[in-house]
Design an enzyme around this catalytic site. Structure first.
Site, PDB file in Angstrom:
ATOM      1  N   HIS A  16       0.964  -1.270   0.139  1.00 59.77           N
ATOM      2  CA  HIS A  16      -0.375   0.421   0.165  1.00 59.77           C
ATOM      3  C   HIS A  16       1.186   1.067   0.000  1.00 59.77           C
ATOM      4  O   HIS A  16       0.278   2.358  -0.633  1.00 59.77           O
ATOM      5  CB  HIS A  16      -0.896  -0.133   1.893  1.00 59.77           C
ATOM      6  CG  HIS A  16      -2.408  -0.890   1.472  1.00 59.77           C
ATOM      7  ND1 HIS A  16      -1.774  -1.941   2.924  1.00 59.77           N
ATOM      8  CD2 HIS A  16      -1.769  -1.123   0.352  1.00 59.77           C
ATOM      9  CE1 HIS A  16      -2.772  -3.021   1.715  1.00 59.77           C
ATOM     10  NE2 HIS A  16      -3.567  -3.235   1.106  1.00 59.77           N
ATOM     11  N   LYS A  40     -17.881  -5.489   6.534  1.00 57.28           N
ATOM     12  CA  LYS A  40     -16.570  -5.707   6.527  1.00 57.28           C
ATOM     13  C   LYS A  40     -16.105  -6.708   7.728  1.00 57.28           C
ATOM     14  O   LYS A  40     -16.060  -5.713   8.534  1.00 57.28           O
ATOM     15  CB  LYS A  40     -15.561  -5.137   5.573  1.00 57.28           C
ATOM     16  CG  LYS A  40     -15.714  -5.353   4.271  1.00 57.28           C
ATOM     17  CD  LYS A  40     -14.684  -4.760   3.341  1.00 57.28           C
ATOM     18  CE  LYS A  40     -14.685  -5.557   1.990  1.00 57.28           C
ATOM     19  NZ  LYS A  40     -13.665  -5.383   0.905  1.00 57.28           N
ATOM     20  N   ARG A  89      -0.988  -6.396  -8.517  1.00 62.70           N
ATOM     21  CA  ARG A  89      -0.296  -7.551  -8.062  1.00 62.70           C
ATOM     22  C   ARG A  89      -0.234  -8.028  -9.162  1.00 62.70           C
ATOM     23  O   ARG A  89       0.355  -7.570 -10.304  1.00 62.70           O
ATOM     24  CB  ARG A  89      -0.695  -8.328  -6.566  1.00 62.70           C
ATOM     25  CG  ARG A  89      -0.718  -7.615  -5.875  1.00 62.70           C
ATOM     26  CD  ARG A  89      -1.080  -8.013  -4.900  1.00 62.70           C
ATOM     27  NE  ARG A  89      -2.190  -8.299  -4.564  1.00 62.70           N
ATOM     28  CZ  ARG A  89      -3.122  -8.262  -3.305  1.00 62.70           C
ATOM     29  NH1 ARG A  89      -2.270  -8.734  -2.453  1.00 62.70           N
ATOM     30  NH2 ARG A  89      -4.008  -8.583  -3.577  1.00 62.70           N
ATOM     31  N   SER A 127      -3.080  -7.504   3.091  1.00 58.00           N
ATOM     32  CA  SER A 127      -3.420  -7.908   4.349  1.00 58.00           C
ATOM     33  C   SER A 127      -3.664  -9.032   4.764  1.00 58.00           C
ATOM     34  O   SER A 127      -3.023  -9.594   6.291  1.00 58.00           O
ATOM     35  CB  SER A 127      -4.230  -6.691   4.390  1.00 58.00           C
ATOM     36  OG  SER A 127      -4.551  -5.426   3.957  1.00 58.00           O
TER      37      SER A 127
END
Ligand code: PNS
Length: 157
Positions: A16, A40, A89, A127
């Site tokens: 990030h 979430k 990515r 994460s």
């Protein structure tokens, strides 16, 4: 150019930080926008994630860390942003990111999504991977900025 870099940042990683640093160079103003969505499943509270992001971006004067709820396009319009920034990515990100970019464009065609390819040393990083390693007491010092590791150690001790 005003940009928004949205995400969960649960927690923020070196990946990030790489995207934030690079996007801050071509943006006049960059909002790092933490999704505040109670449905979430997250490990860190919004206020913890805001603190962590504020700490690691304090050397970047055109970066502002905020939280948002509801639709990203509504937050972007309110912030006067013209661009959404997302890091990419590998192939695994593509389908989800493409769908999200097309959805956002269908909701507001004044907004463009810009994809920044990750730096190669962070290709594996997420994460979720950080949380997985943390769960079993592994070393995360190469995965997150130092202030984040300190914050996590403090808050888990
Ligand atoms: O870091 P993440 O979890 O991949 O980020 C996802 C995020 C926050 C960018 C996305 O879930 C989002 O924008 N949510 C807000 C709701 C919204 O606007 N949804 C429509 C676009 S799919």
């Amino acid at each position: 150019m005003i940009s928004v870099y949205p995400g969960s940042f649960d927690p923020p990683t070196n990946g990030h930080m790489d995207i934030i640093t690079r996007a801050s160079k071509f943006s006049d103003k960059l909002y790092v926008a933490v999704l505040n969505n109670s449905s979430k499943n997250v490990a860190f509270s919004v206020s913890d994630r805001l603190s962590m992001l504020s700490k690691i971006t304090e050397g970047l004067p055109n970066v502002e860390v905020v939280s948002f709820s509801g639709l990203l396009v509504d937050f972007a319009a309110q912030a006067g942003a013209s661009h959404i920034i997302r890091g990419l990515r590998a192939v695994m990100d593509f389908e989800y990111e493409f769908q999200m970019a097309l959805t956002n464009r269908s909701l507001d065609d004044r907004l463009e999504t810009l994809f920044i390819p990750t730096s190669v040393q962070y290709l594996y990083l997420s994460s979720s991977i950080v949380k997985e390693v943390l769960k079993y007491g592994g070393n995360i010092s190469h995965m997150v900025p130092e202030p984040i590791e300190e914050f996590i150690k403090r808050s888990h001790s």
